[in-house]
Design a protein around this motif. Sequence first.
Motif: not given
Length: 519
Positions: A501-519
């Motif tokens: 569903i997020a087709p480009n997410i594999g190009n981003f470091d695992v540590s930054t994929r979740n931006l952390g704004f949801m509890a």
Amino acid sequence: MSTNPRRSFLKQASVLGAAGLTTPWALNLASMGVASAQSSGTTDYKALVCLFLGGGNDAHNTVVANDEASWYYYSVARDPNAAIVANGGTAVPGVVSTALKRSDMLPITVKDTGGFNADRNFKVFALHPQLKRIRDMYVAGKAAVIANVGPLITPTNKIDLYDLSFPLPTNLMSHNDQQSMWQSFGAEGSVAGWGGLMMDSLMSRNTVSTFSSIGINSGPVWLSGKQVMPYQLSTSGMNRMAGEGTTYGSAAVFQAVRKIAATPTIQDTLAQDYTKTVQRALSVESTLLSALPSAMQAPWGTPGAASSATDPLLKYTDPNTGLSTLNPLALQLQLVARMIATRDASGIGAKRQVFMVTLNGFDTHDSLLTVHGDLMARLDHAVAYFYDTLSKMPGGQDLRSNVTSFTASDFGRALNNNGDGTDHGWGGHHFVFGGSVKGGDMYGRFPDFSPFDQGSYFSANLLTNGVLLPSQSVDQVVYTLGKWMDVPETALTGAGGTPGIAPNIGNFDVSTRNLGFMA
């Protein structure tokens, strides 16, 4: 079987075309054809509401860096005549300031929590003067800012842009293509968006798929999945198939539908399927008509109000005229709240839903301060109205932690003044609202403001004319919201060579994929 069931079906269906069948009915009818899913027996409920700001929101006047250095460079770019006059020059004729008044800004603070999401560059920040309620939600921890987000294929810096082979989103700064890119990761013509694709992966949680994905006044690609199709509702009334001997007010269409539904042969399988679809459409319409509460009752309306158009709950104050006026965005969100109230009704049974509403008018090439100020006032009023309504749902239920709303737009806009407005950009700042939001904070890296010469900036994230080069991607926003919605990891990231569903997410470091704004 008949020799040509397709021809027989089309022959019967052509009667509808002659009778003037309208598109919304056809789209809703198609959504009925999606196979019903079985309830998983879960008791939780979650929904996403996309607030799409059509035309390209001016993020530079929505969230502003308010430290001395940043404000100086912002002011020089937005009010160039002020700097010219201050240095003894003559003001350029025809150039109107697009800078906000610093004394009117609404200050916000950010948390110094460390890590990726806390890189604030030691700035202080403020919101547009018309966002008073949103600022209050931010202070209360129920709203957050996502800084400088936009479509990216992979993390991108200024040097990368000199490489003509470097992968970039298609047709940057084009309204239609970038609306589609935000909603579906593809240019105009894409057929499935990430809201609908999330619901594809979550269909087993809902009794039927029909009300999984709902558009108010339109059905943008964001709502469409490969299986799920958007159900369209209108603030002016339901797109009804049946009535008192009419369909859409037409006795001819009514008779044509009834004739087709009543006369298929046992051998004509396509006609049988069509009959079942019509019967299901009538059944779902009946379900919704009985379940949808009146707009003129609490908490979404004011009891005794003559109509939604006169309901004081749905009115905002136009900052340019001082008049109390119906807010079309609040009206759309009222319908979303009423639909959420039907989630447990027989024949609906929704545990996961996505909704989309739209506020247009953000293509502010001119008259930026007046037009954008009015739009910010509408957004502020509508968001607060919706959040408050969710706290007072029927049965004493508080659904503020079950529903997350977020803004999206075609693109941000350039920082530089074009004379009386601003031109198309790329990245922009966005909001996320809800009881499950880790609010009162900013996520991602806010751009540096810096000196510029001949329209070119020294900042790492400001391109020519102050266009923002995104430092956060739409994929990261999708991944973060998807995790909160309980979308499976493999659905978000893809598996076996199939994009997620997020087709480009594999190009981003695992540590930054979740931006952390949801509890």
